[in-house]
Design an enzyme around this catalytic site. Sequence first.
Site, PDB file in Angstrom:
ATOM      1  N   LYS A   1      32.561  -2.205  16.946  1.00  0.00           N
ATOM      2  CA  LYS A   1      31.460  -2.885  17.636  1.00  0.00           C
ATOM      3  C   LYS A   1      31.983  -4.052  18.488  1.00  0.00           C
ATOM      4  CE  LYS A   1      28.588   0.129  16.232  1.00  0.00           C
ATOM      5  NZ  LYS A   1      27.972   0.312  14.939  1.00  0.00           N
TER       6      LYS A   1
HETATM    7  C1  LIG Z   1      27.190   1.253  13.962  1.00  0.00           C
HETATM    8  C2  LIG Z   1      25.723   1.543  13.956  1.00  0.00           C
HETATM    9  C3  LIG Z   1      24.921   1.372  12.827  1.00  0.00           C
HETATM   10  C4  LIG Z   1      25.479   1.083  11.472  1.00  0.00           C
HETATM   11  O1  LIG Z   1      26.240  -0.048  11.418  1.00  0.00           O
HETATM   12  P1  LIG Z   1      27.124  -0.313  10.103  1.00  0.00           P
HETATM   13  O2  LIG Z   1      27.465  -1.762  10.212  1.00  0.00           O
HETATM   14  O3  LIG Z   1      28.307   0.591  10.193  1.00  0.00           O
HETATM   15  O4  LIG Z   1      26.256  -0.011   8.931  1.00  0.00           O
HETATM   16  C5  LIG Z   1      23.561   1.544  12.941  1.00  0.00           C
HETATM   17  N1  LIG Z   1      23.001   1.910  14.095  1.00  0.00           N
HETATM   18  C6  LIG Z   1      23.732   2.112  15.211  1.00  0.00           C
HETATM   19  C7  LIG Z   1      23.041   2.488  16.479  1.00  0.00           C
HETATM   20  C8  LIG Z   1      25.119   1.957  15.162  1.00  0.00           C
HETATM   21  O5  LIG Z   1      25.855   2.190  16.255  1.00  0.00           O
END
Ligand SMILES: *Cc1c(COP(=O)(O)O)cnc(C)c1O
Length: 388
Positions: free
Chosen positions: A186
């Site tokens: 991210k």
């Molecule tokens: C990465 C992601 C999540 C989940 O995030 P985590 O921190 O891995 O639980 C949820 N929704 C979207 C759209 C994502 O890209």
Amino acid sequence: MTAEFIPFALPDTGPEEIEAVAKVIRSGWVTTGPRTKEFEAAFAGYLGGGVQALAVNSATAGLHLALESLGIGPGDEVITSTLTFTATAEVVRYLGADPVFVDVDPMTLNMDVAAVRAAITPRTKAIMPVHYAGLACDMTALLALARAAGIRVVEDAAHALPSTSDGVLVGQLDSDVTVFSFYANKTMTTGEGGMVVTRHQELADRMRVMRLHGINRDAFDRFQSKKPAWYYEVVAPGFKYNMTDIAAAMGLVQLGRLNDFLVRRQVLAARYYEALGGLPLVLPAAGGPARQHAWHLYVIRLAAPRMANGLTRDTLIQGLADAGIGTSVHYVPLNRQPYWRDRYGLTPEGFPVADAAYETMVSLPLYTAMTDAQQERIIAALTALLNG
Ligand SMILES: *Cc1c(COP(=O)(O)O)cnc(C)c1O
């Protein structure tokens, strides 16, 4: 000689993160404690607008807490996009409620507002907008729609740090809860982690308790407080969703670098636009001054599922892989995933826009640690495949 592999994603972490994490380990307090509190305060301060921030061990956990705090349960419906990660929808099932998937807008690939309006039933309790790739949904329209219908709004802002909708930072909008992700790929990372943001005191209180076993005192408070450390009260069957100080220490450093990260992502996105503009591609919606794109993802689409030279999405991905370039696809629409498809009887025809986008889409590498030379290699390989 084979060229060095360019991965699809790579976290941008260095000596500062390593030192911050080492300091926590040396301190003897490695779980939720002073660094987590500091990270929450810094994150709330970054967003502004008087929000409260609660650190959790993933965005998935945060989305679960958010829906739980709103009292969502069996018989309830939650509207979300078909073009998202399964985590957005799975948390609805954790609570025994049902996600209702809607199609997306062909330009932004964000949830189509008219489709959301059409999907509202007497059972609808919440809408979960997903700010696809880092471009905010039309939150002004969605919030007006939700308010008029008496429906709650939980934003899946996993891609949207930092993004704006009508000039307002995602996280500071008038939704009930907004959830960010610090997963490894991210726009900033704590390895695993997430942040839940809300302005509603009663929701924050509920999520704070449910984050840690339904206990009304966290371990650090028990350790620090004058009250006996052994005493606590369980007020609900909660979860184990707290963030460690190891992760929070990393998050504090990353948050301090976030604005520089954004500038680098903007430069890389601008270069892609400039270099790919003449190719038979649909380039991503760019946002604008009032809708700042966080550039978590740069998603290109082929002009057709099979190009004149025979190129398809799959052969493009293979060709890039052969050139040592990692890519990804965001996402196989949830209406195509066996669990969701079979449980709700979904078909590709029910989601024509997301489905057509899926057939042609490729996410290109876009991360701050990528060099200009690496990006030029990606552009050259892509150009050769499209012109080949
Ligand atoms: C990465 C992601 C999540 C989940 O995030 P985590 O921190 O891995 O639980 C949820 N929704 C979207 C759209 C994502 O890209």
